[in-house]
Design an enzyme around this catalytic site. Sequence first.
Site, mmCIF file in Angstrom:
data_model
loop_
_atom_site.group_PDB
_atom_site.id
_atom_site.type_symbol
_atom_site.label_atom_id
_atom_site.label_comp_id
_atom_site.label_asym_id
_atom_site.label_seq_id
_atom_site.Cartn_x
_atom_site.Cartn_y
_atom_site.Cartn_z
ATOM 1 N N HIS A 67 0.888 -1.218 -0.106
ATOM 2 C CA HIS A 67 -0.061 0.029 0.033
ATOM 3 C C HIS A 67 0.680 1.386 -0.168
ATOM 4 O O HIS A 67 0.437 2.340 0.285
ATOM 5 C CB HIS A 67 -0.889 -0.018 1.133
ATOM 6 N N HIS A 68 2.023 1.133 -0.494
ATOM 7 C CA HIS A 68 3.015 2.368 -0.359
ATOM 8 C C HIS A 68 2.230 3.485 -1.439
ATOM 9 O O HIS A 68 2.700 4.527 -1.169
ATOM 10 C CB HIS A 68 4.413 1.966 -0.685
ATOM 11 N N ARG A 69 1.559 2.932 -2.316
ATOM 12 C CA ARG A 69 0.948 3.910 -3.370
ATOM 13 C C ARG A 69 -0.360 3.358 -3.526
ATOM 14 O O ARG A 69 -0.768 2.135 -3.262
ATOM 15 C CB ARG A 69 1.647 4.016 -4.683
ATOM 16 N N LYS A 73 -3.003 -2.420 -7.375
ATOM 17 C CA LYS A 73 -3.530 -2.701 -8.805
ATOM 18 C C LYS A 73 -3.064 -3.961 -9.383
ATOM 19 O O LYS A 73 -1.927 -4.307 -9.026
ATOM 20 C CB LYS A 73 -2.703 -1.679 -9.853
ATOM 21 N N ASP A 102 7.095 3.432 -13.281
ATOM 22 C CA ASP A 102 6.768 4.435 -12.708
ATOM 23 C C ASP A 102 5.124 4.639 -12.947
ATOM 24 O O ASP A 102 4.621 5.535 -13.170
ATOM 25 C CB ASP A 102 7.225 5.757 -13.165
ATOM 26 N N LYS A 109 -3.394 -8.761 -6.854
ATOM 27 C CA LYS A 109 -3.770 -9.585 -7.808
ATOM 28 C C LYS A 109 -4.937 -10.629 -7.383
ATOM 29 O O LYS A 109 -5.229 -10.512 -6.188
ATOM 30 C CB LYS A 109 -2.665 -10.719 -8.084
HETATM 31 N N1 GLU Z 1 -2.763 -8.608 -15.512
HETATM 32 C C1 GLU Z 1 -1.414 -7.750 -16.085
HETATM 33 C C2 GLU Z 1 -0.394 -7.950 -15.432
HETATM 34 O O1 GLU Z 1 -0.243 -9.129 -14.750
HETATM 35 C C3 GLU Z 1 -2.282 -6.162 -16.095
HETATM 36 C C4 GLU Z 1 -2.613 -5.789 -14.796
HETATM 37 C C5 GLU Z 1 -3.362 -4.442 -14.732
HETATM 38 O O2 GLU Z 1 -3.529 -3.930 -15.964
HETATM 39 O O3 GLU Z 1 -3.724 -3.917 -13.855
HETATM 40 O O4 GLU Z 1 0.307 -7.143 -15.502
#
Ligand code: GLU
Length: 474
Positions: A67-69, A73, A102, A109
């Site tokens: 969670h540093h940023r 994602k 960056d 995930k």
């Molecule tokens: N699943 C992709 C990866 O492993 C994309 C992840 C994303 O776009 O958030 O990089």
Amino acid sequence: MSNQNKELSFFEGVGYYFDNASKHVDIDEGLLALIKECNNVLRLKFPIKDENGKVRVFEAYRVQHSHHRMPTKGGIRYSTHIDQEEVMALASLMTYKCALVDVPFGGAKGGIKIDSKNETPEVVEKVTRRYTTELIKKNFIGPGLDVPAPDYGSGEREMAWIVDTYLTLNNGMIDGLGCVTGKPVSLGGVKGRTEATGRGVAYGLKEVFSFEEDMAKIGLTTGLKDKSVVVQGLGNVGYYSALFMQEYGCKVISIAEYEGAIYNENGLDVKEVFNHRKATGSILNFPGATNLSKSGDALELECDILIPAALENQITVDNMERIKAKVIGEAANGPVTAQASEYLAKKGIMVIPDIYLNAGGVTVSYFEWLKNLSHVRFGRIQKKHEEERNDLIANLLEKMTGKKMDDMERNVLSKGAEEIDLVNSGLAETMAKAYHGIREVWVNSNGKFDMRTAAFVLAISKVGSDYKSMGIWP
Ligand code: GLU
């Protein structure tokens, strides 16, 4: 490695890379321990009722590594093989990947244990919507919290269900579209996201092949033209990687899928192979190509570039000694095991690590998220202005040279940037800049470590310096 006979699991391998690289970064031990761990691990079991009225229970995960940023994602994998450790490994890789290019996100995930190809779309939809609802209930999804994306086994269709579920339960949330990326363009997606990972792989390899001294060491000339390429996997990442490598003038001599592999020393037409597989259900028996008896045989072919673009653990202690490629471009996540990776690097094979090479997907996801938050298509505001200025410059040039441009020249010069032009140029710049950074660390190590270690060293340093700037750590 402690035990030469036992191969590390994917998860252990990521930990091993981290520990290895940590020795070369100047970061407090406690902070290193924090960076290494997965912060939040969510394991879910939820029921859905299928078309026959049968209640079925599904297993799923969402892991937020760092969670540093914010937001965190990473994609959602749909596969029967997933387990908690795999998702944790993949979430960790996302943190390092984002840091390298960056992209200001922490890593995450998701995984759903489902054989989506053999389920009806109705079941996949119900599972996806229920999974999203569970994430909402647990505060594990949102434009500023955690933003999923496609991964192996998922695509635009699933992302559309996710955003629809999210917006239904968060009616009126102004930035709600940014809760997931990889959406269809008609639903807030960005042009170029579908092919972004493959395009990033080609941009990355173009950069790798631009350094004369590196190429000379492995007996290759610079540039991608006429290089022989083997690609494992004809899914989204493999297909687009192969296609763009072909566009750069490479000869794609072999493509492998789980049903087998095909080979043609003069090069295969990637689009035609894709259409052939779509029409016949198999990659095999492609006109003009030879069938290889085992899919894995393709990995062992003599070639300049091998691109594993399927799943993890494809090049292992079992086949590493038979790999003849000069460069391995890791388009998949973790396709080479830790032991094999070290062996190949020592042998002088350049292994271009996944946390760099497949970062094109998340890079363009970042662009999509920015588009969602700004509520405007890239290029919309400045395009006409750019075209008018370019026209003025073109007129001036004609006046100064006394030569009239033809329609094509005028068009090229005058055209303002469309969304796709901006996305692709942003991706190209990102991949080039990131490679230069990694290469610098690698070259400066004077042979002390391989390129993967260099990428980890750089990524850990960047994450560490983000934490340090919060003023909590020494
Ligand atoms: N699943 C992709 C990866 O492993 C994309 C992840 C994303 O776009 O958030 O990089």
